[in-house]
Design a protein around this motif. Structure first.
Motif, PDB file in Angstrom:
ATOM      1  N   TYR A  92      96.720  64.781 -15.347  1.00  0.00           N
ATOM      2  CA  TYR A  92      97.565  63.773 -15.856  1.00  0.00           C
ATOM      3  C   TYR A  92      98.356  64.061 -17.055  1.00  0.00           C
ATOM      4  CZ  TYR A  92      95.666  60.761 -12.106  1.00  0.00           C
ATOM      5  OH  TYR A  92      95.235  60.466 -10.879  1.00  0.00           O
ATOM      6  N   GLN A  95      96.630  66.418 -19.793  1.00  0.00           N
ATOM      7  CA  GLN A  95      95.377  66.152 -19.723  1.00  0.00           C
ATOM      8  C   GLN A  95      94.503  66.366 -18.488  1.00  0.00           C
ATOM      9  OE1 GLN A  95      93.495  64.830 -22.632  1.00  0.00           O
ATOM     10  NE2 GLN A  95      95.579  65.323 -23.792  1.00  0.00           N
ATOM     11  N   PHE A 106      86.585  68.409 -19.674  1.00  0.00           N
ATOM     12  CA  PHE A 106      87.710  67.982 -20.078  1.00  0.00           C
ATOM     13  C   PHE A 106      88.662  69.096 -20.632  1.00  0.00           C
ATOM     14  CE2 PHE A 106      85.201  64.070 -19.461  1.00  0.00           C
ATOM     15  CZ  PHE A 106      85.896  63.343 -18.986  1.00  0.00           C
ATOM     16  N   TYR A 129      82.407  59.339 -21.076  1.00  0.00           N
ATOM     17  CA  TYR A 129      81.473  60.351 -20.561  1.00  0.00           C
ATOM     18  C   TYR A 129      80.790  60.699 -21.808  1.00  0.00           C
ATOM     19  CZ  TYR A 129      83.264  61.557 -16.040  1.00  0.00           C
ATOM     20  OH  TYR A 129      83.475  61.729 -14.578  1.00  0.00           O
TER      21      TYR A 129
ATOM     22  N   GLU B 173      96.214  59.752 -18.034  1.00  0.00           N
ATOM     23  CA  GLU B 173      96.336  60.485 -19.303  1.00  0.00           C
ATOM     24  C   GLU B 173      95.419  59.876 -20.465  1.00  0.00           C
ATOM     25  OE1 GLU B 173     100.357  61.947 -20.448  1.00  0.00           O
ATOM     26  OE2 GLU B 173      99.325  63.339 -21.774  1.00  0.00           O
ATOM     27  N   LEU B 176      91.702  60.161 -19.815  1.00  0.00           N
ATOM     28  CA  LEU B 176      91.137  61.444 -19.819  1.00  0.00           C
ATOM     29  C   LEU B 176      91.173  62.062 -21.468  1.00  0.00           C
ATOM     30  CD1 LEU B 176      92.647  63.385 -16.919  1.00  0.00           C
ATOM     31  CD2 LEU B 176      90.815  62.245 -17.195  1.00  0.00           C
ATOM     32  N   ARG B 177      91.929  61.486 -22.334  1.00  0.00           N
ATOM     33  CA  ARG B 177      92.068  62.093 -23.674  1.00  0.00           C
ATOM     34  C   ARG B 177      90.852  61.219 -24.207  1.00  0.00           C
ATOM     35  NH1 ARG B 177      97.061  60.018 -26.430  1.00  0.00           N
ATOM     36  NH2 ARG B 177      98.068  60.945 -24.742  1.00  0.00           N
ATOM     37  N   GLN B 178      90.501  60.073 -23.722  1.00  0.00           N
ATOM     38  CA  GLN B 178      89.139  59.422 -24.289  1.00  0.00           C
ATOM     39  C   GLN B 178      87.860  59.411 -23.652  1.00  0.00           C
ATOM     40  OE1 GLN B 178      90.800  55.275 -24.247  1.00  0.00           O
ATOM     41  NE2 GLN B 178      92.069  55.609 -25.981  1.00  0.00           N
ATOM     42  N   LEU B 179      87.821  60.903 -22.627  1.00  0.00           N
ATOM     43  CA  LEU B 179      86.909  61.059 -21.916  1.00  0.00           C
ATOM     44  C   LEU B 179      86.338  60.034 -21.118  1.00  0.00           C
ATOM     45  CD1 LEU B 179      84.828  63.116 -24.640  1.00  0.00           C
ATOM     46  CD2 LEU B 179      86.829  63.721 -23.250  1.00  0.00           C
TER      47      LEU B 179
END
Lengths: 136, 241
Positions: A92, A95, A106, A129, B173, B176-179
């Motif tokens: 996305y 990321q 990641f 995570y 997005e 994902l940036r914040q895992l």
């Protein structure tokens, strides 16, 4: 007065150039898969310099500060699992998350390519995570 | 080489036509121009804010052109568009049936509904200069009679759809940036983020419409068609200045 025809054409061209510069979603997924596979190969081969070069700047900095040593030494002390094959890739924007057989990694896109922001990650319910290495 | 002077008869009417065009279309031109200026300002401020966030999270900042193609910019734009078109769609549709005593935004009391063909100048009551579809007496009249609401409603639905698509991409997005794990589009439609963005815009639009309908009963703006004439009584309904 005839309407200028080139206005919409320039706009469409600008969008196409921008999109092609960033790559299509499938191209970005392929790129991420390629880079994470290369990271895992370096891990298997114990190539610490390559592993460190694949880390995002803040992840590398966090690793060095936590271990109080250079990245090449600190990364060898981490308990990163042998990840296995890629199962799924989510991208996305800039990321990405790559779920492998025994690990989740990641990544984020930087001017010099996709870099690992976190690795050795395990999912936790309702929380981020938990990762062996991650940025600050 | 000096250019020969243009004949006065050729330029003066052209200049006059341009000036008349600007004067006769000043409302639409003013709002389109200020829309573009505001959108540009939003893009500049949004780009700065987005990069601040990226740098704080240890990511690389992006260029202005790249920001314009991000889902972050897309969702910020479309969440406002959808609510504005919803506002106008509801206003157009609700004012057919609902009335407000004393408001210039309302039809006269007793005129609720779609009104007679004579009042609406359709079918046999169409005038010579009526739009052709108003006189057609078939499906074209039915469609044209609802075309404003249909187009506004369609733009609302498309903008809302665009908000959901850009919204899930921007949300994921950020996740994902914040895992954290990303969510699907269907999951996003039931998420707090989607409804927070949607409802925060709806409530402000609905408040603006309600306050306009009620304040215009008692307050005046001389010369504005959105207001009653300054001397009109508070109880006069459906009178525009």
């Amino acid at each position: 007065m005839p309407r200028p025809w080139y206005g919409p054409a320039v706009a469409v061209l600008a969008v196409l150039v921008t999109v092609s510069a960033c790559g299509t979603p499938s191209e970005r997924r392929d790129r991420v898969t390629e880079d994470v596979t290369s990271f895992e190969r370096a891990l298997d081969a114990g190539q610490r310099a390559r592993l460190c070069a694949a880390l995002a700047p803040s992840t590398r900095e966090e690793l060095e500060q936590a271990a109080k040593s250079r990245c090449e030494q600190a990364i060898g002390e981490q308990d990163l699992p042998r990840a296995g094959a890629v199962r799924s890739v989510d991208v996305y924007g800039d990321q990405a998350r790559v779920v492998l057989e025994h690990d989740t990694v990641f990544m984020a896109r930087f001017p010099d390519g996709w870099k690992v922001t976190a690795a050795g990650c395990r999912p936790r319910p309702q929380q981020p995570y938990q990762c062996e290495i991650e940025g600050g | 080489m000096r250019a020969a002077p243009e004949p006065r008869g050729g330029t003066a009417p052209a200049r006059h036509r341009v000036r008349r065009f600007l004067r006769h279309n000043s409302l639409g031109l003013f709002f389109m121009t200020t829309f573009l200026l505001a959108l540009s300002g939003q893009a500049v401020a949004g780009h700065a804010e987005f990069n601040n966030q990226l740098v704080a999270d240890g990511m690389a900042p992006i260029g202005f052109g790249a920001y314009l193609t991000t889902s972050d910019f897309g969702v910020d734009v479309t969440e406002n568009w959808q609510s504005e078109y919803l506002q106008f769609f509801l206003y157009i549709f609700a004012t057919v049936y609902l009335l407000q005593r004393g408001s210039p935004e309302s039809k006269g009391l007793g005129r609720a509904g779609t009104e007679s063909d004579e009042d609406q100048m359709v079918g046999e009551h169409a005038a010579d200069d009526s739009p052709r579809w108003a006189a057609a007496r078939d499906w074209r009249t039915a469609v044209y009679s609802r075309s404003l609401g249909l187009v506004m409603g369609t733009i609302f639905l498309l903008s809302w759809l665009a908000q959901s698509v850009t919204g899930v991409a921007a949300y994921d997005e950020q996740q994902l940036r914040q895992l954290q794990a990303p969510v699907s589009w269907a999951e996003y439609l039931f998420s707090a983020d989607f409804w927070r963005r949607t409802l925060q815009n709806w409530q402000s639009e609905l408040l603006a419409v309600a306050s306009m309908a009620v304040l215009a009963i008692y307050l005046r703006q001389r010369g504005s068609p959105e207001s009653k004439p300054v001397g009109a009584s508070h109880s006069a309904t459906g009178v525009e200045g």
